[in-house]
Enzyme design. Structure first.
Site, mmCIF file in Angstrom:
data_model
loop_
_atom_site.group_PDB
_atom_site.id
_atom_site.type_symbol
_atom_site.label_atom_id
_atom_site.label_comp_id
_atom_site.label_asym_id
_atom_site.label_seq_id
_atom_site.Cartn_x
_atom_site.Cartn_y
_atom_site.Cartn_z
ATOM 1 C CB ALA A 150 -0.973 -0.040 1.179
ATOM 2 C CG ASP A 208 -3.491 -3.554 1.228
ATOM 3 O OD1 ASP A 208 -3.142 -4.574 1.846
ATOM 4 O OD2 ASP A 208 -2.856 -3.093 0.269
HETATM 5 O O1 MRU Z 1 -1.404 -7.191 -3.414
HETATM 6 P P1 MRU Z 1 -0.286 -6.594 -2.621
HETATM 7 O O2 MRU Z 1 0.949 -7.419 -2.656
HETATM 8 O O3 MRU Z 1 -0.043 -5.155 -2.967
HETATM 9 O O4 MRU Z 1 -0.823 -6.626 -1.125
HETATM 10 C C1 MRU Z 1 -0.030 -6.072 -0.142
HETATM 11 C C2 MRU Z 1 -0.509 -6.285 1.240
HETATM 12 O O5 MRU Z 1 -1.547 -6.836 1.484
HETATM 13 C C3 MRU Z 1 0.352 -5.682 2.313
HETATM 14 O O6 MRU Z 1 0.259 -6.410 3.494
HETATM 15 C C4 MRU Z 1 -0.109 -4.244 2.573
HETATM 16 O O7 MRU Z 1 -0.160 -3.512 1.397
HETATM 17 C C5 MRU Z 1 0.748 -3.563 3.541
HETATM 18 S S1 MRU Z 1 2.323 -3.104 2.903
HETATM 19 C C6 MRU Z 1 3.055 -2.257 4.151
#
Ligand code: MRU
Length: 356
Positions: A58, A247
């Site tokens: 995120a 997210d």
């Molecule tokens: O689909 P992604 O890999 O972007 O999903 C990421 C996540 O779910 C992470 O845990 C979240 O973005 C936190 S990153 C600090």
């Protein structure tokens, strides 16, 4: 800080190109086998990099979007302010449509557009100057937030603890220390030892490809497990806390994170293991009352059926359901660790207080 840790925490996962008309990212979709840097110049390249998870996590998506808008704006040869604002809005909306769940994307894009709308009287070259400052500030603030989150998160751990994490919320997904992994890097720097279990995180394997890679490189004791092994490691007494990223956090504390996170939280409750969410306040969306209102991204069935395999592992015509995120109910969360401190239930109050 040891070089071992620094080579992981101080990476240029997202940065502005030297010409300030492009964005340079590490292509996370090729890790851990290849470290490839991509230069994004067109709106389509920027959109696809986010959509295809070449840049992911995120906060990193938000930082990339901020730099992208600035880089694009520098390419336009538009002298007229109104026309500039219209063009800005058009491409901001386009990038915002690349992924729906992580609120950091729209948060960063809104922040950039506000620079344009709040300086209605300024000429375009001044706007460009201000936009350049804003995208750099988004990045710098994330570095500081991750560091503060790491300190608060570390206060929840004891030397020797076992920690289970899901997906990847480390330096690649953020800036420097990361969020869920930040306390582990910081603790390691201070001579503490942890035993980390990294869920592989089907279907895109962020845990296997990115989390175990980052921790291993930093010299932290990490064990990779398949997602369906979380229960046994908890039952064995090897996990004293779960740390995950986020997210989008709704006003009541319901939290969207990578698919499978809510299952980890349910298991943790059964085994009486505290389950913590770690994330910056830029991931909190007070306009979203609860998890029901968080948009969940649905992705290509091919990610389940055939990606990573030498040949498809299901019939082409088999129906697949591929939500990229799920929502963990606030009642399962022991604490939400932000750069401003650790929020506890009732979350409506503790989260709202952060913004007062
Ligand atoms: O689909 P992604 O890999 O972007 O999903 C990421 C996540 O779910 C992470 O845990 C979240 O973005 C936190 S990153 C600090």
């Amino acid at each position: 800080m040891s070089d071992e840790i620094k080579q992981v925490t101080h990476i240029d996962n997202v940065r502005l190109g030297e010409d300030e008309r492009s964005v340079v990212i590490i292509d996370q979709s090729q890790l851990p086998n290849r470290t490839v840097y991509l230069t994004l110049r067109t709106p389509e390249e920027m959109y696809n990099a986010i959509k295809l998870l070449q840049v992911r996590g995120a906060p990193a998506i938000g930082i990339c979007a901020g730099y992208s808008m600035y880089a694009l704006a520098r390419q336009w040869e538009i002298g007229d302010r109104e026309q500039f604002a219209a063009e800005f809005h058009r491409w901001k909306e386009y990038l915002n449509s690349s992924r729906p769940t992580a609120v950091n994307l729209s948060w960063a894009l809104e922040r950039m557009e506000r620079v344009v709308t709040e300086h209605a009287g300024s000429p375009v070259d001044e706007l460009l100057e201000l936009l350049g400052r804003e995208c750099r500030a988004i990045h710098q603030e994330d570095i500081e937030m991750c560091r503060a989150i790491s300190e608060y998160g570390l206060s929840l751990l004891k030397n020797g603890d076992g920690v289970l994490t899901h997906c990847n919320a480390g330096p690649l997904a953020t800036s420097r220390y990361g969020t869920a992994l930040g306390p582990l890097f910081l603790g390691k720097e201070r001579g503490m030892e942890f035993r980390v279990f990294s869920d592989e995180t089907r279907p895109l394997l962020q845990g296997a490809r990115l989390t175990s890679y980052e921790l291993q490189k930093a010299g932290i004791d990490v064990t990779l497990i398949c997602d369906n092994m979380a229960s046994i490691v908890m039952k064995n007494g090897w996990v004293q806390a779960c740390f995950v990223g986020c997210d989008r956090i709704a006003a009541n504390g319901d939290t969207a994170n990578k698919i499978g996170t809510s299952g980890v939280a349910i298991l943790a409750q059964y085994y009486r293991i505290p389950f913590y969410v770690l994330g910056p306040t830029s991931t909190i969306d007070l306009s979203c009352p609860d998890g029901e209102h968080i948009p969940i991204e649905l992705r290509d069935p091919g990610e389940i059926r055939e990606k990573w395999y030498a040949e498809p592992m299901a019939l082409e015509e088999v129906k697949c359901y591929n939500p990229a995120f799920d929502v963990t109910d606030h009642s399962l969360i022991a604490g939400i660790v932000t750069e401003k401190g650790i929020c506890r239930a009732p979350y409506e109050e503790s989260l709202a207080k952060l913004f007062r």
